[in-house]
Motif scaffolding. Sequence first.
Motif, mmCIF file in Angstrom:
data_model
loop_
_atom_site.group_PDB
_atom_site.id
_atom_site.type_symbol
_atom_site.label_atom_id
_atom_site.label_comp_id
_atom_site.label_asym_id
_atom_site.label_seq_id
_atom_site.Cartn_x
_atom_site.Cartn_y
_atom_site.Cartn_z
ATOM 1 N N LYS A 60 -20.549 30.826 45.668
ATOM 2 C CA LYS A 60 -20.997 31.962 46.480
ATOM 3 C C LYS A 60 -20.617 33.284 45.802
ATOM 4 C CE LYS A 60 -20.816 33.820 51.150
ATOM 5 N NZ LYS A 60 -20.257 33.696 52.486
ATOM 6 N N GLU A 64 -23.212 36.202 44.315
ATOM 7 C CA GLU A 64 -23.166 37.568 44.819
ATOM 8 C C GLU A 64 -22.987 38.585 43.691
ATOM 9 O OE1 GLU A 64 -19.971 37.592 47.573
ATOM 10 O OE2 GLU A 64 -21.150 36.786 49.207
ATOM 11 N N ASN A 91 -29.540 39.570 54.130
ATOM 12 C CA ASN A 91 -28.844 38.287 54.165
ATOM 13 C C ASN A 91 -29.199 37.348 53.019
ATOM 14 O OD1 ASN A 91 -27.476 38.906 56.559
ATOM 15 N ND2 ASN A 91 -29.278 38.359 57.767
ATOM 16 N N THR A 92 -30.441 37.385 52.558
ATOM 17 C CA THR A 92 -30.860 36.418 51.538
ATOM 18 C C THR A 92 -31.140 37.115 50.210
ATOM 19 O OG1 THR A 92 -33.209 36.594 52.059
ATOM 20 C CG2 THR A 92 -31.919 34.953 53.298
ATOM 21 N N ASP A 93 -31.120 36.326 49.150
ATOM 22 C CA ASP A 93 -31.426 36.865 47.822
ATOM 23 C C ASP A 93 -32.881 37.314 47.739
ATOM 24 O OD1 ASP A 93 -28.892 36.570 46.862
ATOM 25 O OD2 ASP A 93 -29.275 34.687 45.809
ATOM 26 N N GLU A 94 -33.757 36.617 48.444
ATOM 27 C CA GLU A 94 -35.168 37.011 48.445
ATOM 28 C C GLU A 94 -35.337 38.410 49.039
ATOM 29 O OE1 GLU A 94 -39.353 35.560 50.440
ATOM 30 O OE2 GLU A 94 -37.813 34.053 50.019
ATOM 31 N N GLU A 95 -34.638 38.689 50.142
ATOM 32 C CA GLU A 95 -34.692 40.022 50.744
ATOM 33 C C GLU A 95 -34.140 41.070 49.787
ATOM 34 O OE1 GLU A 95 -32.397 39.473 54.276
ATOM 35 O OE2 GLU A 95 -34.121 38.835 55.463
#
Length: 130
Positions: A60, A64, A91-95
């Motif tokens: 994690k 990050e 919240n997500t890597d896609e966002e």
Amino acid sequence: MTAKSLRVSSIGLTLLLAIPLISQDSSQTKDDKKKAAAPRETVAKPLTEKQKKAKEAALKKELETPWKKWMSEDVSYIITDEERKAFKRLNTDEEREQFVEQFWLRRDPTPDTVENEYKEEHYRRIAYAN
């Protein structure tokens, strides 16, 4: 050159090419051949719960890192407070990827072109400063 002498010379050529292959094959011992053919056994032990949690935490943290680096090093001087707050809420890597793409699109002086001159100049200046 007759057919008989041609055949003899081709046989000689074949022997010259085959002898090194035969000698290489015979240099391997039977044990070497068995080791090469046998699959390797793994002796990995199952992870304990503590080790699993430590691995997950490390993973994690590793995932990050690029986003923290982007925020703290790459754009720390040009990002607005509102953008920083919005980025931290994601919240997500896609966002986050979509946010970064929009971040640079908002600053692109010529959005109709492929290149983003602002982004290129920003990273050029970082490289020069480093």
